[in-house]
Design an enzyme around this catalytic site. Structure first.
Site, PDB file in Angstrom:
ATOM      1  N   TYR B 288       0.818  -1.216   0.000  1.00 45.99           N
ATOM      2  CA  TYR B 288       0.000   0.000   0.000  1.00 45.99           C
ATOM      3  C   TYR B 288       0.846   1.258   0.000  1.00 45.99           C
ATOM      4  O   TYR B 288       0.426   2.299  -0.485  1.00 45.99           O
ATOM      5  CB  TYR B 288      -1.020  -0.029   1.141  1.00 45.99           C
ATOM      6  CG  TYR B 288      -2.258  -0.766   0.695  1.00 45.99           C
ATOM      7  CD1 TYR B 288      -3.207  -0.124  -0.090  1.00 45.99           C
ATOM      8  CD2 TYR B 288      -2.434  -2.110   0.960  1.00 45.99           C
ATOM      9  CE1 TYR B 288      -4.318  -0.794  -0.575  1.00 45.99           C
ATOM     10  CE2 TYR B 288      -3.542  -2.793   0.481  1.00 45.99           C
ATOM     11  CZ  TYR B 288      -4.488  -2.127  -0.285  1.00 45.99           C
ATOM     12  OH  TYR B 288      -5.568  -2.794  -0.775  1.00 45.99           O
ATOM     13  N   HIS B 441      -5.795  -2.489   6.459  1.00 48.60           N
ATOM     14  CA  HIS B 441      -5.193  -3.526   5.633  1.00 48.60           C
ATOM     15  C   HIS B 441      -4.292  -4.460   6.427  1.00 48.60           C
ATOM     16  O   HIS B 441      -3.585  -5.279   5.865  1.00 48.60           O
ATOM     17  CB  HIS B 441      -4.412  -2.896   4.478  1.00 48.60           C
ATOM     18  CG  HIS B 441      -5.316  -2.272   3.460  1.00 48.60           C
ATOM     19  ND1 HIS B 441      -6.233  -3.018   2.762  1.00 48.60           N
ATOM     20  CD2 HIS B 441      -5.460  -0.988   3.046  1.00 48.60           C
ATOM     21  CE1 HIS B 441      -6.906  -2.209   1.948  1.00 48.60           C
ATOM     22  NE2 HIS B 441      -6.467  -0.977   2.109  1.00 48.60           N
TER      23      HIS B 441
END
Lengths: 759, 759
Positions: B288, B441
């Site tokens: 990410y 996440h």
């Protein structure tokens, strides 16, 4: 080994008689040899020749690939010399220490001999001599190898096969230092080491030596090569024609279930005669051909040099050189051999046996410039006349790309026992097997295929169940799953009827039959087709399979079309697997996945398949898409709503994790007499995890339909998502190129000449 | 999205008030702008600058990597121009046509803009203008995107995130053709397209925009960049500091279960502040971070150019540039990012966002020559000032190898929330995660690790359960197995207690905690160690894990030593998996393989593991060898005869084949309070299918023993097959470098300073 007790007794008697006889012959040979001394003393003469060595020495420093190979060999052997000589008492199976050491030694000896000749440095000769003397000292009292699993135990190794490997290499080393040794030293080595060594692998082991089999080829070459060096006519004859007066029990079998010697043929020439088809296809397949190539070619080179009168490279219309071309074509885009029959994946034409093959093919063949590009990739050459020729060719910039084309290779000594067809277009390669049994290494997979893209497997052939030379896995030998799984029909991409293998998985039956070519057509680059028939795998059932690789403007890449026509005199269950790789993406049928996974069946390989999912097929077309190696694939198959589909995975009843856990989709059709399995496989698009973009991820086929299916013709329509429809009609009979066909379908006339129609 | 109804109402009110207010502000901004017109009209100014373009034009033809990139972009855009402009009415999720087309369009617009500036060819400006006018025409009446799955729906795309991507790129295109347009055209675009577009993704979508989250970073950058081009102070402020006066419900959650805005922070600066640790580690992990990097850096570059007063590259002690270095170090030998948390494997520093990162880091950082070697491998540069600098550096031969070393990266805004330690020696890389939750996440895997050799996974982290942008798999979005499998503790190489995940798999709990570093030591190249403690994952249980990569002369390669010390206030079951790859070769324990395969458990990820084999462990050491990618590996683990071992495979209860069928060996210890899991993993030897030779295929470890285990120290002896014994003592407490330790074991005194002892 299954050898009758009777046979062993018989053989023992023959052996005694023969030994006496052979002693006598030796004296005769000695006398004969005297007249040939002049020639025979000009060592080296076997692989290196006195003249060749002279030329090599002149070119040294000026032939990069040869110079580099020489340097690498020199570094390797200097390190070995520095670490000392070890010739341990043999105790291990392959993978174990003593096995590995003796295996290493013969390679090292051969290389050291060559270095002595090329570099004229006596340290190499002394090293070879010292090690040979250690072997002589050990061998003269060495009993049979203590491991008992082989049908023909060696002395240095657990099987005669490896002893033969040793002698093939060591003959070359001996030839190289022949003149360095005194006559007394030579006598000592020949009397206590080489001659008894050659006798052990031949007259003491006829069940190994006296056959048509890749093992025997090694034995023949070993005996013949040491015979050439020693100028021993008896050994040379024994090599070329087999052991005089020895006949084996024709019904006896070896470890692999193959007949020991069904036809009573033996010797090197018979070993060329039998397994090679006129096209150069070797009946066991490329993996074993690669293994067999070295003794074939290295002994042939020796014969060519010492006994040019034999004209070995012209034997059987030059089949040895043709076989090299066949073998190179039996590899994927990366040079990995197709794992037909018992083939271990990953073996490629970068193996040293293929350096020999490529160099010899270039030198003794017609100097094909394509071979130079392979030699360049191999990045090494033989350190002999042929390697010099290749090195000079590369140096002079002669190499061209070795282009592999679609090719049909007949099987059988006369080319009449089926064959293997390879279709190639762009990056796709389809390997279609309609050959004979392939000797004891054959699998029961008539009309099977595997599909490759850019050297990667799309639809795999499993290959063998063995981890060659990995000791932890059954000593590196064949695992029992090779019989229970890898050889079974269900392990292959073809039809299994009623959950039994072709020929009931029986070698005696399978080896009597072969499939028959219907047609092979590669003239039209856009549509390449191979079609063959099998009528014996299941008595009462005929299978005719027609496979095509088609390049059509509506598609990004060529696609595969597969038409399997089955006619039977009774209702059967047909199983049709697709051994894909990768991740299931999408199906157009609903499947259920079981909470608890059970085996699909109980025998003939079915006991090894777990069922991961099951479904009723769609009416008309069942579609299945998957993702593998960042590419998308779609199978489209004509089905009816009684068909069943199974997702399976190999690995059930595999108590030692000997099998790979690979997936398949299996199409099952029950209670059916005559039927057609028609499908396409498309490779389409790509996925990049770096850009995270999927390109062309959907099938381009809207529908497949059977338009006509008669004894004589099968017609399939392929409609694309753009709405264009093409018709493929294959001639099931009268398929030769010249025939003109006239056919009415739905009131439309189709007229064409040749095996198929596509428009 | 879980947003209370109350919140939506509240927000609606705020929005109305705000809109009125914002209109007023616009006028103020307009007035202010007039004094700055001179500077602001010198377009391009955002990423390309007028001065930079001048220099680029001067160097063109003389900077190979830049020239090649330019040529490739030109070819690409010329082809796009030739194929015409398409701006379809949005209907699809990611992977579908309209999604892909609009995604493609913004990339194309940005590139065409750059080409116009560098090549001065008006066809590119016209193309950008024409497409923007089509967007203007469509956008002014465009409703919300019809797909409803997102918590913040966009207009061009199904989620605001993708709309923001669009604006980040299109701002650059607009800047490039700003002066090519008439004022009327600019007004039209700004009024009907850019301003409402910026408003939709910000004030209309605060649940997306007003957060500390990678989605918001894109939103902030989009608003800020168009603000910089339009010279709109209000948009710039909204980008830097968030929407004025908007507060979100602090207990609301997004689709992934993460809090929408727990702290009420928002805006670009807050998004730098929060997720980056002082070492530059991004709290969600490298996958990410890579995704977030582009908006961080491209907006930073724009700010640097237009608003140097913000000193963005110095913000938080230069954390943006530090983060690039951290990110590059969070990749394996092939440049693939370690898939910590929700990371898709295969994403690497060859992705275009990393071209931006590397070029910007080089240009705005300290011209690290190592970056040039990565840029060279990337084989392309940004077509701006930074790309020019890199191209000149490469052209002048300045590049050096970018050496990745062992590195410890702290987590948390202040670097106090655990971290990630990477140990590297020769070809081995160990990634040890002792970080904080990692936002929405994050996975529940405290003290987990993965092991790599030469860029290949040896012991894998599963990564995410998603096929990004592959439409056939859940529209390319997160699959439900991401929660039921990939996030669960048992999916990771760490301890699961009583078949429940860390923090019970609850984000609310997990996000409050982090592990704590015990020590990290990489000074001694031969012995590199990381050690960390976790006390919150299972209340009442403390886990201290110490992992080392040790290079010892008795071993061919470095090996991994793993000591997991568990102390609990009650008896538990501990499961300890090893997610290996490849073929089981050998064990020293007898295992049974079940006829029927069932799931190992019913929940928390256990429902996804099939049991393929089970065993009672050996007393003392259990050994397991496997073969993968032609290399041998051996796990040696200290066990007792009550321990159980399971061979498992992922894939149970996976009705859509969303999971990879990967294997593991799982060690289970029941009814135990305090315990130690001690093991080594060796990579040894190799296998070549070409030479068919296995080298060094056996473990080099004779035995592991616990010599001492107290609260303060754990001592492990490692005895090799050669019979040499080494002792590894780790300090469980007082582990700082300076402490001098004095310890008596079996009447022998050990004295050392530092965190561990090894001799």
């Amino acid at each position: 080994m299954i050898i009758t007790k009777n046979f062993i007794l018989k053989f023992a008697l023959v052996a005694i008689v023969f030994t006496a006889f052979s002693c006598k012959r030796e004296n005769v040979a000695d006398t004969n040899n005297k007249s040939e001394r002049a020639t025979s003393e000009a060592h080296p003469k076997l692989i290196l020749t006195a003249q060749g060595v002279k030329e090599i020495r002149e070119q040294l420093g000026n032939i990069p690939i040869f110079d580099n190979t020489l340097k690498a060999v020199q570094d390797e052997i200097d390190a070995e010399i520095a670490s000392g000589i070890e010739t341990p008492i043999p105790v291990d199976y392959s993978g174990g220490y003593t096995h590995a050491r003796h295996k290493r030694n013969f390679v090292v000896l051969q290389k050291a001999g060559v270095l002595y000749q090329i570099l004229e440095d006596e340290k190499y000769a002394k090293y070879v001599k010292d090690m040979l003397m250690q072997y002589e000292e050990m061998y003269k009292t060495l009993p049979l190898h203590p491991k008992t699993r082989s049908y023909a135990r060696g002395k240095l190794f657990w099987q005669c096969l490896n002893d033969s490997n040793w002698l093939v290499y060591v003959s070359q080393a001996y030839d190289c230092i022949y003149n360095y040794l005194s006559e007394e030293e030579r006598n000592k080595l020949e009397t206590n080491l080489f001659r008894p060594f050659a006798d052990h692998i031949s007259i003491d082991s006829p069940q190994f030596y006296q056959r048509v089999h890749n093992h025997s080829t090694w034995g023949n070459a070993a005996v013949g090569m040491i015979g050439l060096v020693m100028n021993d006519q008896e050994l040379i004859d024994r090599a070329l024609y087999g052991i005089k007066g020895v006949d084996l029990d024709k019904t006896a079998k070896d470890d692999d279930g193959g007949f020991l010697n069904k036809d009573g043929k033996a010797g090197f020439l018979a070993n060329i005669e039998e397994p090679f088809s006129p096209d150069g296809y070797y009946n066991e397949g490329p993996y074993y051909q690669r293994y067999a190539m070295y003794p074939f070619l290295i002994f042939a080179e020796g014969l060519h040099n010492v006994r040019p009168d034999v004209k070995i490279f012209e034997y059987k219309e030059g089949v040895l050189l043709k076989s090299i071309n066949a073998l190179l074509n039996l590899s994927d885009a990366d040079g990995d051999f197709f794992p037909l029959n018992d083939g271990q994946k990953g073996m490629s034409y970068y193996t040293s046996a293929l350096v020999t093959a490529v160099d010899i093919s270039y030198h003794f063949g017609d100097q094909d410039a394509g071979l130079l590009s392979i030699a360049k990739e191999q990045d090494r050459v033989l350190l002999d006349d042929s390697g010099l020729a290749v090195a000079l060719g590369i140096k002079n910039g002669k190499e061209m790309h070795f282009e592999k084309k679609s090719i049909n290779l007949s099987d059988g000594p006369n080319g009449t026992q089926g064959g293997v067809g390879i279709l190639r277009n762009e990056n796709l390669e389809l390997v279609f097997k309609y050959a004979a049994q392939g000797s004891s290494h054959g699998h029961y997979d008539k009309l099977s295929y595997s599909l490759y893209e850019k050297g990667e497997e799309v639809i795999q052939d499993y290959g063998l169940a063995r981890f060659v030379n990995i000791e932890q896995k059954g000593g590196g030998n064949y695992l029992k799953e090779n019989k229970t799984w890898a050889k079974q029909t269900i392990a292959h991409n073809t039809v299994t009827q009623n959950e039994t293998s072709h020929f009931n998985g029986k070698y005696e039956i399978g080896s009597q039959h072969h499939s028959v070519l219907n047609y092979f057509s590669s003239e039209n680059e856009a549509v390449q087709v191979v079609s063959a028939k099998e009528t014996n795998a299941y008595p009462g059932t005929e299978m005719l399979r027609t496979m095509a690789i088609i390049k059509d403007e509506d598609f990004e890449k060529p696609y595969m079309l597969d038409i399997m026509k089955i006619m039977s005199n009774k209702a059967n269950q047909y199983d049709f697997p697709y051994y894909f790789f990768g991740q299931v993406l999408k199906t157009n049928f609903d499947y259920q996945t079981p909470k608890v996974q059970k085996a699909l069946g109980t025998k003939n390989g079915y006991q090894h398949l777990f069922v991961e999912g099951s479904a009723k097929a769609s009416n008309e077309n069942s579609k299945f898409s998957w993702l593998h190696n960042r590419k998308f694939y779609t199978l489209t198959s004509i089905t009816n709503n009684k068909d069943e589909l199974f997702f399976t995975r190999i690995g059930a009843n595999d108590p030692e994790f000997n099998l790979r856990r690979d997936p398949a989709l299996l199409l099952r059709r029950k209670n059916t007499k005559n039927t057609l399995f028609v499908s396409t496989i498309e490779s389409h698009g790509s996925y990049s995890p770096v850009t995270e973009s999927a390109f062309n991820s959907n099938s381009n086929i809207q529908g497949l339909k059977v338009i006509l299916d008669t004894v004589d013709y099968t017609a399939i329509s392929i409609t694309t998502v753009k709405g264009n429809t093409k018709l493929f009609i294959t001639a099931n009979t009268k398929a030769s190129k010249e025939v003109i066909h006239n056919l009415k379908i739905d009131n439309k006339n189709y007229e064409w000449s040749g095996s198929y129609y596509f428009k």
